[in-house]
Scaffold this active site. Structure first.
Site, PDB file in Angstrom:
ATOM      1  N   GLU A 122       0.845  -1.195   0.000  1.00 42.93           N
ATOM      2  CA  GLU A 122       0.000   0.000   0.000  1.00 42.93           C
ATOM      3  C   GLU A 122       0.881   1.247   0.000  1.00 42.93           C
ATOM      4  O   GLU A 122       1.765   1.382   0.838  1.00 42.93           O
ATOM      5  CB  GLU A 122      -0.887  -0.002   1.244  1.00 42.93           C
ATOM      6  CG  GLU A 122      -1.599   1.299   1.531  1.00 42.93           C
ATOM      7  CD  GLU A 122      -2.189   1.334   2.940  1.00 42.93           C
ATOM      8  OE1 GLU A 122      -2.394   2.451   3.459  1.00 42.93           O
ATOM      9  OE2 GLU A 122      -2.424   0.250   3.525  1.00 42.93           O
ATOM     10  N   THR A 151      -4.822   5.896   2.775  1.00 43.46           N
ATOM     11  CA  THR A 151      -5.238   7.232   3.200  1.00 43.46           C
ATOM     12  C   THR A 151      -6.208   7.838   2.184  1.00 43.46           C
ATOM     13  O   THR A 151      -6.138   9.023   1.852  1.00 43.46           O
ATOM     14  CB  THR A 151      -4.029   8.158   3.437  1.00 43.46           C
ATOM     15  OG1 THR A 151      -2.971   7.428   4.047  1.00 43.46           O
ATOM     16  CG2 THR A 151      -4.404   9.302   4.384  1.00 43.46           C
ATOM     17  N   LYS A 158     -10.321  -2.762   8.275  1.00 46.51           N
ATOM     18  CA  LYS A 158      -9.052  -2.291   8.824  1.00 46.51           C
ATOM     19  C   LYS A 158      -9.314  -1.799  10.242  1.00 46.51           C
ATOM     20  O   LYS A 158      -9.942  -0.761  10.436  1.00 46.51           O
ATOM     21  CB  LYS A 158      -8.509  -1.160   7.941  1.00 46.51           C
ATOM     22  CG  LYS A 158      -7.335  -0.400   8.523  1.00 46.51           C
ATOM     23  CD  LYS A 158      -6.984   0.772   7.605  1.00 46.51           C
ATOM     24  CE  LYS A 158      -5.997   1.719   8.250  1.00 46.51           C
ATOM     25  NZ  LYS A 158      -5.646   2.856   7.354  1.00 46.51           N
TER      26      LYS A 158
END
Length: 213
Positions: A43, A72, A131
């Site tokens: 990521e 993000t 998450k």
């Protein structure tokens, strides 16, 4: 990538490497080094310098077996730009526009949630996995408590996960862990790639041991 494929890869690989750097070239080198060491879910945070270029160059440089995601992702525009840069999966810090746009675009999304209500909303809204962020607030004991009422939700703890904590999260029922600075260190800012390689091997060893491979 299909949602089911992404969830399968999380369960198989058990490690999401998170790259967030102040130096674009160093961040790219970090991605390539992680890929060389066998980490297959990487990521790149949008907080990275020149993030979209790093993502695009990473996608073009790594083997097709390496899945590059974008982290993000907060807004719908973030999700659009991430997909346009070539990301095959998206990570959000919370529920919101970025999450909703990723789902609408049929891009697998690892959706940030902390509370039971948020975890249920993420799953109901189409998240591929939850998450658990910031996982450090509750640690493995909190994940274990969440798993009691939600045994089938795929949780991926992120935030303050070092190699020791990773093993504890797996014991508590995590399908994978997301690891940023404890793995990447200073490499995305121009730091030591040899040290990065060793940390990558250490984390992969933990993941493979817990997976029984």
């Amino acid at each position: 990538m299909e949602t089911d494929d992404f969830t399968t890869r999380l369960r198989r690989d058990r490690l999401v490497a998170i790259v967030r750097g102040r130096d674009a070239e160093a961040s790219l080198r970090t991605v390539l080094t992680l890929a060389e060491e066998g980490i297959r879910l990487i990521e790149v945070s949008l907080n990275t310098a020149d993030a979209l270029t790093v993502i695009s160059r990473s996608v073009n440089a790594v083997d097709p077996s390496i899945a590059i995601g974008v982290g993000t992702v907060v807004s719908a525009d973030d999700a659009r730009r991430a997909q346009e840069a070539g990301a095959t999966w998206i990570v959000t810090p919370a529920l919101g526009g970025g999450f909703e746009e990723a789902v609408a675009r049929h891009v697998p999304v690892l959706a940030g949630a902390l509370t039971p209500s948020e975890a249920v909303a993420a799953s109901a809204g189409g998240a591929s996995a939850v998450k658990l962020f910031p996982a450090s607030l509750g640690g493995p004991a909190y994940l274990r408590a969440l798993r009691d009422p939600f045994p089938d939700l795929p949780f991926v703890p992120v935030g303050g996960v070092d190699a020791r904590a990773a093993a504890e999260y797996f014991e508590a029922g995590a399908v994978a862990v997301g690891v940023g600075s404890p793995l990447a260190g200073d490499a995305p800012h121009g730091g030591d790639l040899a040290a990065l390689r060793q940390r990558a091997r250490d984390f992969l060893s933990v993941c493979r041991t817990e997976a029984g491979t």
